[in-house]
Design an enzyme around this catalytic site. Structure first.
Site, mmCIF file in Angstrom:
data_model
loop_
_atom_site.group_PDB
_atom_site.id
_atom_site.type_symbol
_atom_site.label_atom_id
_atom_site.label_comp_id
_atom_site.label_asym_id
_atom_site.label_seq_id
_atom_site.Cartn_x
_atom_site.Cartn_y
_atom_site.Cartn_z
ATOM 1 N N ASP A 234 54.859 -36.440 76.170
ATOM 2 C CA ASP A 234 55.100 -35.575 75.010
ATOM 3 C C ASP A 234 53.890 -34.666 74.771
ATOM 4 O OD1 ASP A 234 56.860 -35.163 72.595
ATOM 5 O OD2 ASP A 234 55.034 -35.771 71.571
ATOM 6 N N GLU A 307 49.422 -46.711 91.806
ATOM 7 C CA GLU A 307 49.104 -48.100 92.150
ATOM 8 C C GLU A 307 50.362 -48.965 92.183
ATOM 9 O OE1 GLU A 307 46.332 -49.908 89.454
ATOM 10 O OE2 GLU A 307 45.064 -48.115 89.509
HETATM 11 C C1 NOJ Z 1 57.888 -32.941 71.268
HETATM 12 C C2 NOJ Z 1 59.099 -33.744 70.995
HETATM 13 O O1 NOJ Z 1 60.096 -33.410 71.923
HETATM 14 C C3 NOJ Z 1 59.513 -33.440 69.579
HETATM 15 O O2 NOJ Z 1 60.751 -34.001 69.274
HETATM 16 C C4 NOJ Z 1 58.439 -33.946 68.660
HETATM 17 O O3 NOJ Z 1 58.758 -33.564 67.333
HETATM 18 C C5 NOJ Z 1 57.093 -33.359 69.014
HETATM 19 N N1 NOJ Z 1 56.827 -33.406 70.416
HETATM 20 C C6 NOJ Z 1 55.985 -34.102 68.311
HETATM 21 O O4 NOJ Z 1 55.810 -35.365 68.896
#
Ligand code: NOJ
Length: 602
Positions: A234, A307
Site C-alpha cells: 500500500d 528466501e
Molecule cells: C491505498 C488504499 O488502496 C486505500 O484504500 C487507502 O485508503 C490508502 N492507501 C491509505 O492506506
C-alpha cells in the site's frame, strides 16, 4: 522493428498492412506472476458467512470455487487485520492478527489452504506507510511523549510559530484537510504534531527508523511462513519523505482522493488536448512521495521474499508517473510488479489508451518487468460507470446521488469492451470483485451509511469510495442477494442488482460473467499474458482516433471506441467479442460501437 505480416492480416487489410513489434512474446515458460490475472477481494463486501452484515474470511473461502471457475490465477485480499476500521482496514492495529469481525487466524489458514487446493495464489495487502492511531506503538508514543524514542517510530515534529502552534508544513491529507494533527497527550512547548498523509487516525511511520524496517520484515515473514504468495504494498511511493519535510510546490495539489483538484486537472488536460502529458495530473508529486531512498526498502524486501520457496512477489501501489518513474519500483532487485494507473486513468479514448499502453510497455520492458493492467479497484469509481461519465468529469471521490448516471446497457457494453481490451494485453491483469458481474458504481447510498473518511474530512461534501464497495450479489432470490443473512448489511445492496446476481449469470451465454470466463480461458489458451504487442500500420478502414487495434501473438484485437459500426474485411475468424456481433449481409465482421473483438490470425 517493422515487419510485414503475411497471411490473414495482409489478405484482409491489403498489402500495405504492416506490424511493428513493440514487445516480444516470452521465449518460454515464465513465472506465474508475469501473466497472472489477479482478482481483488475487498473482504468486508465479498461474502458474509456468519450473518453479521460484514463479509468475512469464511465467506471468501466459500466462494473460492466461483473464482477458480471464473478462471483467475490469484486473489489479492485487502486488509483483514485487526483495525480501527476508519479507512476500511487500512488503519492497522495488529498486523499479525485477523480482525474478529472478519474471522480468525484459523479462518485465514483455511482460505490459504483452499485457495492453493483450487489452484489460486494468494496475495495480501501490506500497509507500511502508516498504522492505526490505536496501534500499540502509537499508544506507547503518546504515553512517552513527543521527544521519546517511541514517538521516533512516527513522523512527529515541533510546529511552527512561537509555541509551535502552526503545523510543521503545509502538506495536505489525501482525504482532505491538513496532513498534521497535534500530538496527543500532555501539552508541550512547543506544540508537537504528527504527520498523517491520510486520515487523522493513520499516523505515518518513520521509515528512517531501523526499528520500523525490522518490524515490517518480521511481519512479512509471519505471513510468508503461513503460505502467502505475495504482498500488495500500500502506498509504496510514500514511505520516505524528503529530508527536512519541505513544503510542496505551491501549485500542486494531489488529485487522488481530492475531487476538486482531480476535476481541475482533468479539465486542464482536456483543454490542452493531447499536448498535455497524459500523466501530468494523475500522479503524486512533491516531497512526500516517490523519494529515492524508498527503493532501498524494496531491495531489502526482495531479498526477504526470495528466501522463501515458490515464486513469492511484491506488487507496488505507487501513483507515480510517467511510467519511467513507475519502472524504478520494478527493477530486477526491487518489486515484481507495480500497478499501472496510467491505463486506468486514460478513460475510453483511443489516443489516450494507445499512449498509456505504449508508454507502459516501453518503460517496463526497459527494466524487464511485466506490465500490469487494471480498470477498477476499491479506490476508484467502478469502470462500468466511470468510462461512461462525461469526459470532463472527475473520476476520483465518488459520485453524487444527483449525478446523471449512464444508461445501464450502454455503460455495460462499453465496460465489457474495455475489459476485453485489457485482458488481451501482455502482462498481468487485475480484476476487482464484482466487475465480472457487471456491477456499476452505486451512487445511491444513503449518507448515513457512508464510511469513507473522505466524507467526513471533506465536511460531508465528497462522498468518497463506498459506491465501489457495495457488497456482491450472489443469489437473486435470497435476502441481500445472498451476501448476508443479516437484516441490514454494512452497506445496502441496490434492489436493481437482482438480475446481476452471480446465480443469474452462471452458464448463461452472453452474460457478463460468462464473457469474462471465456476471455480468461482464451487468454490462457492463447498465452496472451506472456504474449507480444505489435502496432499495426497501413490497415485501411480503421480510423486511429476511434479504433484501437494491436496484435498479441497471433490474435488481432480490435476495439471500436467510435460511434459508428466498424466493418472488418470478410474472412476473419472471431474468437471472442465483448458483446453480440450483428450479422453482416456478406461474411464481413461488423464491430458495433463500444465493442472489442479478438480475431484469430493463426
Ligand atoms: C491505498 C488504499 O488502496 C486505500 O484504500 C487507502 O485508503 C490508502 N492507501 C491509505 O492506506
Amino acid at each position: 522493428m517493422s515487419l510485414s505480416p503475411s497471411g490473414p492480416l495482409t489478405d484482409a487489410f491489403g498489402p500495405n498492412a504492416t506490424m511493428e513489434l513493440v514487445h516480444p512474446a516470452a521465449p518460454g515458460p515464465m513465472p506465474w506472476w508475469r501473466s497472472a490475472v489477479v482478482y481483488e477481494i475487498y473482504p468486508r463486501s465479498f461474502a458474509d458467512a456468519d450473518g453479521d452484515g460484514v463479509g468475512d474470511l469464511t465467506g471468501v473461502r466459500a466462494h473460492l470455487d466461483h473464482l477458480a471457475h471464473l478462471g483467475v490465477d490469484a486473489i489479492w485480499l485487502n486488509p483483514f487485520y485487526v483495525s480501527g476500521w476508519v479507512d476500511g482496514g487500512f488503519d492497522v492495529i495488529d498486523h499479525r492478527a485477523v480482525d474478529p469481525r472478519l474471522g480468525t487466524i484459523a479462518d485465514f489458514d483455511a482460505v490459504i489452504y483452499k485457495a492453493h487446493d483450487v489452484g489460486l495464489k494468494v496475495i495480501i495487502d501490506l500497509v507500511p506507510n502508516h498504522t492505526s492511531d490505536r496501534h500499540p506503538w502509537f499508544q506507547a508514543a503518546i504515553a512517552a511523549g513527543p521527544d521519546s524514542p517511541q514517538a521516533g517510530l512516527y513522523v512527529v515534529r515541533p510546529g511552527r510559530g512561537a509555541h509551535g502552534e502552526l503545523p510543521p508544513n503545509q502538506w495536505k491529507s489525501k482525504f482532505g484537510g491538513s496532513a498534521w494533527t497535534r500530538f496527543p497527550g500532555n501539552a508541550t512547548d512547543p506544540v508537537h504534531w504528527y504527520l498523517h498523509l491520510f486520515d487523522v487516525h493513520q499516523p505515518d511511520l518513520n521509515w528512517q527508523n531501523p526499528l520500523v524496517r525490522a518490524e515490517y520484515i518480521s511481519i512479512m515473514r509471519f505471513w510468508l511462513e503461513r503460505g502467502v504468495d505475495g504482498f500488495r504494498v500500500d502506498n509504496a511511493h510514500a514511505l520516505i519523505k524528503a529530508d527536512g519535510l519541505p513544503n510542496e510546490a505551491p501549485d500542486w495539489v494531489s488529485p487522488v482522493g481530492n475531487p476538486a483538484a482531480a476535476e481541475a486537472a482533468e479539465h486542464a488536460m482536456r483543454r490542452g488536448e493531447r499536448d498535455a502529458p497524459l500523466s501530468a495530473p494523475r500522479r503524486d508529486v512533491g516531497p512526500q512521495w516517490d523519494q529515492e531512498l524508498v527503493h532501498e526498502v524494496y531491495r531489502e524486501w526482495r531479498t526477504v521474499i526470495e528466501e522463501y520457496p515458490g515464486e513469492r512477489i511484491l506488487v507496488g501501489e505507487a501513483w507515480v508517473s510517467p511510467p519511467e518513474r513507475l519502472a524504478r519500483y520494478v527493477r530486477s532487485d526491487e518489486m515484481n510488479q507495480a500497478f499501472n494507473f496510467e491505463f486506468l486513468a486514460a478513460g475510453w479514448n483511443a489516443p489516450d489508451l494507445r499512449t498509456a499502453i505504449a508508454g507502459t510497455v516501453e518503460a517496463l520492458d526497459a527494466v524487464d518487468a511485466p506490465a500490469t493492467w487494471v480498470l477498477s479497484n476499491h479506490d476508484v469509481i467502478r469502470h462500468l460507470t466511470r468510462l461512461s461519465l462525461p469526459p470532463d468529469q472527475a473520476w476520483a471521490g465518488g459520485l453524487d446521488p444527483n449525478q446523471r448516471m449512464p444508461e445501464p446497457a450502454a455503460a455495460l457494453r462499453r465496460a465489457r469492451a474495455a475489459t476485453l481490451l485489457m485482458l488481451a494485453l501482455p502482462g498481468a491483469a487485475y480484476v476487482y470483485q464484482g466487475e465480472e458481474l457487471g456491477l456499476p458504481e452505486d451512487a445511491s447510498l444513503p449518507e448515513n451509511a457512508l464510511e469513507d473518511p473522505t466524507w467526513r474530512r471533506s465536511g460531508f461534501t465528497v462522498r468518497g469510495r463506498d459506491g465501489a464497495r457495495v457488497p456482491l450479489p450472489w443469489v437473486a432470490d435470497a435476502p441481500n442477494f445472498g451476501f448476508s443473512t443479516a437484516r441490514v448489511p454494512w452497506l445496502p445492496l441496490p434492489p436493481g442488482w437482482r438480475d446481476l446476481a452471480a446465480d443469474r449469470q452462471r452458464s448463461v451465454p452472453g452474460s457478463t460473467y460468462e464473457t469474462y470466463r471465456a476471455a480468461l480461458w482464451l487468454r490462457r489458451r492463447l498465452e496472451l499474458g506472456t504474449g507480444s504487442l505489435a502496432r499495426l500500420h497501413g490497415l485501411s478502414g480503421l480510423p486511429s482516433e476511434s479504433v484501437l487495434a494491436f496484435v498479441n501473438r497471433t490474435t488481432l484485437v480490435v476495439a471500436n471506441l467510435g460511434t459508428d459500426p466498424l466493418r472488418l474485411p470478410s474472412g476473419l475468424m472471431v474468437l471472442h467479442a465483448s458483446s453480440d456481433l450483428p450479422l453482416a449481409d456478406d461474411d464481413a465482421v461488423l464491430v458495433p460501437p463500444d465493442t472489442t473483438v479478438w480475431i484469430d490470425l493463426a
